[in-house]
Design a protein around this motif. Structure first.
Motif, PDB file in Angstrom:
ATOM      1  N   SER A 168       0.804  -1.224   0.000  1.00  0.00           N
ATOM      2  CA  SER A 168       0.000   0.000   0.000  1.00  0.00           C
ATOM      3  C   SER A 168       0.834   1.271   0.000  1.00  0.00           C
ATOM      4  O   SER A 168       0.383   2.314  -0.470  1.00  0.00           O
ATOM      5  CB  SER A 168      -0.915   0.019   1.227  1.00  0.00           C
ATOM      6  N   TRP A 225      -0.810   5.767   2.178  1.00  0.00           N
ATOM      7  CA  TRP A 225      -2.132   5.191   1.945  1.00  0.00           C
ATOM      8  C   TRP A 225      -2.497   4.186   3.034  1.00  0.00           C
ATOM      9  O   TRP A 225      -3.674   4.064   3.392  1.00  0.00           O
ATOM     10  CB  TRP A 225      -2.212   4.518   0.570  1.00  0.00           C
ATOM     11  N   TRP A 247      -5.981   4.677   4.932  1.00  0.00           N
ATOM     12  CA  TRP A 247      -7.024   3.640   4.946  1.00  0.00           C
ATOM     13  C   TRP A 247      -7.369   3.225   6.359  1.00  0.00           C
ATOM     14  O   TRP A 247      -8.544   3.070   6.717  1.00  0.00           O
ATOM     15  CB  TRP A 247      -6.578   2.415   4.144  1.00  0.00           C
ATOM     16  N   PRO A 262      -4.466   5.191  -4.994  1.00  0.00           N
ATOM     17  CA  PRO A 262      -4.113   4.043  -4.139  1.00  0.00           C
ATOM     18  C   PRO A 262      -4.038   2.752  -4.938  1.00  0.00           C
ATOM     19  O   PRO A 262      -4.702   2.593  -5.968  1.00  0.00           O
ATOM     20  CB  PRO A 262      -5.273   4.000  -3.136  1.00  0.00           C
ATOM     21  N   LEU A 277      -4.620  -5.183  -3.675  1.00  0.00           N
ATOM     22  CA  LEU A 277      -3.864  -5.782  -2.580  1.00  0.00           C
ATOM     23  C   LEU A 277      -4.074  -7.291  -2.563  1.00  0.00           C
ATOM     24  O   LEU A 277      -5.128  -7.789  -2.972  1.00  0.00           O
ATOM     25  CB  LEU A 277      -4.319  -5.194  -1.241  1.00  0.00           C
TER      26      LEU A 277
END
Length: 293
Positions: free
Chosen positions: A22, A26, A30, A196, A200
């Motif tokens: 990330s 970010w 988050w 972003p 993930l």
């Protein structure tokens, strides 16, 4: 109390998993946004109260910067280069910095002999890590990461002094602090890191959700509820275990190696925390009163 300490300590391991995918900004953005959303239903249930003065909004902004934006970024950035357990021990010096800050910037919390001894032990533990790596040729990026973690601890100490000036229900105050922090961090992330990374891995995604839901969101609620139930002194003693849990979880979950200097540093930091709080019970042992929500 043990569960809360374990939850907060687990944040260091979760950060270590997420930050490579990330990025540090970010990740901070988050986790704060998720924590804010977790607190939202609870605050609505208790009754949403907005700050009524510009001074209070300014304190929320400053607290958000020093309690959320700076430390969350620095901790995440540092864990790109050093183990989560090392960060957990270095962050354990935060209470010692808070003791010094309280002595010089408040009138009701003075340095005592047990606190002086505790500070000396605690910073000896920090030197065991930072000094060892510097002298053994592991400086450079590693040393900068360690200093960044210490910077996060300093930032928490500053925020603690700011919070003492706030006359507002703590949980609601924490809710607005997270909201302000989310706005600042998302803006900075877009400007500096760009869009972003939404792709993930499953492990990183779950770790990020965990980080936002428990340590960042629910952990704040647990903190204030427990302080009201058992008093600040008893609650603060449980926080002594955060460096222990942080080191243990790093070794258990991430396979981090615990060297001899880490054991010595951990013992010094824990000893310093216990000694410095020897005289807290008489002063802060009574349960907090009033509306904490």
């Amino acid at each position: 109390m043990l569960l809360t300490a374990l939850i907060w300590a687990s944040a260091f391991s979760a950060i270590k998993v997420v930050v490579p995918e990330s990025g540090p900004l970010w990740l901070a953005a988050w986790r704060v946004l998720i924590g804010f959303l977790v607190m939202f239903p609870y605050v609505l249930w208790r009754g949403l109260i907005f700050p009524s003065t510009g001074k209070l909004w300014f304190l929320i902004l400053l607290t958000s910067i020093f309690n959320v934006v700076i430390p969350f970024f620095l901790i995440s950035w540092s864990e790109q280069m050093i183990d989560s357990g090392v960060v957990a021990v270095l962050m354990g010096c935060g209470p010692f910095l808070a003791l010094l800050g309280s002595h010089f910037f408040t009138s009701d919390d003075r340095i005592t002999p047990p606190k002086i001894l505790g500070v000396l032990l605690g910073f000896s533990g920090v030197l065991m890590i930072v000094g060892y790596d510097a002298l053994s040729g592991l400086g450079g990026a590693t040393l900068m990461a360690q200093l960044a973690a210490l910077g996060g601890a300093c930032s928490y100490a500053v925020s603690g002094l700011l919070v003492r000036r706030v006359d507002f229900p703590p949980i609601r105050f924490g809710f607005f602090v997270l909201g302000m922090g989310a706005i600042i961090l998302i803006t900075l992330s877009l400007l500096i890191q760009g869009k972003p990374n939404l792709d993930l891995s499953l492990t990183a995604g779950l770790a990020l959700l965990y980080l936002g839901i428990l340590p960042t969101g629910a952990g704040q609620i647990l903190r204030f509820v427990l302080i009201k139930k058992v008093g600040y002194s008893a609650f603060s003693l449980s926080l002594n275990l955060i460096p222990v849990f942080g080191v243990g979880l790093g070794a258990l979950l991430l396979g981090e190696i615990i060297g001899p200097q880490m054991f010595i540093a951990l013992a010094l930091v824990l000893g310093g925390l216990l000694v410095s709080r020897m005289d807290w019970k008489s002063r802060y042992g009574r349960s907090q009163s009033g509306d904490i929500s």
